[in-house]
Design an enzyme around this catalytic site. Structure first.
Site, PDB file in Angstrom:
ATOM      1  CB  SER A  99       0.656  -0.386   4.393  1.00  9.86           C
ATOM      2  OG  SER A  99       1.819  -0.659   5.139  1.00  9.86           O
TER       3      SER A  99
ATOM      4  CG  HIS B 292       1.818   2.288   8.863  1.00  5.69           C
ATOM      5  ND1 HIS B 292       0.442   2.327   8.758  1.00  5.69           N
ATOM      6  CD2 HIS B 292       2.237   1.242   8.092  1.00  5.69           C
ATOM      7  CE1 HIS B 292       0.046   1.335   7.962  1.00  5.69           C
ATOM      8  NE2 HIS B 292       1.113   0.674   7.546  1.00  5.69           N
TER       9      HIS B 292
END
Length: 244
Positions: free
Chosen positions: A134, A170
């Site tokens: 991330s 994501h």
């Protein structure tokens, strides 16, 4: 033993729930270690938690996960001050530097204050595998999409730029990620952008994307490029890793 060339593994994964401990390292973290080429001893992995404020309780979870995996885990903490006298030297001693998720905007700001960009580049050039999830993925690129500033996703464009692309993380689990990547690439705010579904990682040798890998079935990676005033997306099928 460093990797034989500068290597980055940028991911939207790496951890999984565990039965006896809070979490375990999933296949993507293990793959980062494999990319380092270390043999004959416990791999040295330092975890950087700047993006979530160097949470000490999470550091403990990571040490437990490292015990289970057989890794020599250390952490680089910058709050309230660096926990190593010689941060550049410590980074060069690692096999893998894994950067955790959280606020990529805050991560980049704190790294800038501590002048961490040059030591990260030096470690990369020396063959230390740079990796993360991330925020710990976006940081290696020019930038990407982030919720660092609030619930509405925005662009961040001051990444370390070791990789000359944008990054979308994501991609399959947060509905606004894909359309915003397309908007930013179409507008020229981000360059060609490489994206990962949850559980997927992208392997780079130097600045060349060489492979997409996944610790989950049915997941994808994507390259979004600009053609005229529009964004065009190409799907990459990852190689399925064996879960440890």
């Amino acid at each position: 033993m460093p990797a034989d060339q500068p290597t980055i593994l940028a991911t939207s994964g790496g951890y999984r729930p565990a039965s006896r401990t809070y979490l375990e390292f999933d296949a993507l973290v293990h793959h980062a270690v494999e990319l380092s080429g270390v043999t004959g001893r416990a791999p040295k992995v330092t975890v950087v938690g700047t993006a979530s404020g160097d949470q000490r309780f999470f550091n403990d979870h990571l040490h437990q996960a490292g015990r289970v995996a057989g890794f020599d885990i250390s952490t680089l903490d910058l709050f309230p001050m660096p926990n190593h006298d010689d941060v550049p030297g410590m980074l060069l001693e690692q096999d893998v530097v894994w950067v955790n998720g959280g606020s990529v905007a805050n991560l980049l700001a704190v790294w800038q204050v501590h002048e961490l960009g040059a030591p990260m580049r030096a470690a990369w050039e020396a063959g230390v595998v740079l990796a993360g999830v991330s925020a710990g993925s976006i940081c290696w690129y020019v930038g990407g999409t982030t919720d660092s500033f609030g619930p509405e996703l925005r662009a961040v464009t001051n990444g370390l730029s070791l990789l000359p692309y944008g990054n979308g993380v994501h991609y399959d689990s947060e509905a606004r990620r894909r359309p915003l990547v397309h908007e930013l690439v179409a507008a020229g705010t981000l360059p060609t952008t490489h994206c990962t579904d949850d559980g997927v990682g992208l392997v780079y040798h130097g600045t060349e994307l060489v492979e997409a890998v996944s610790e989950r079935d049915g997941k994808g990676a994507y390259i979004v490029t600009r053609e005229g005033d529009a964004a065009v997306e190409e799907r990459l099928e990852p190689r399925r890793l064996v879960n440890p």
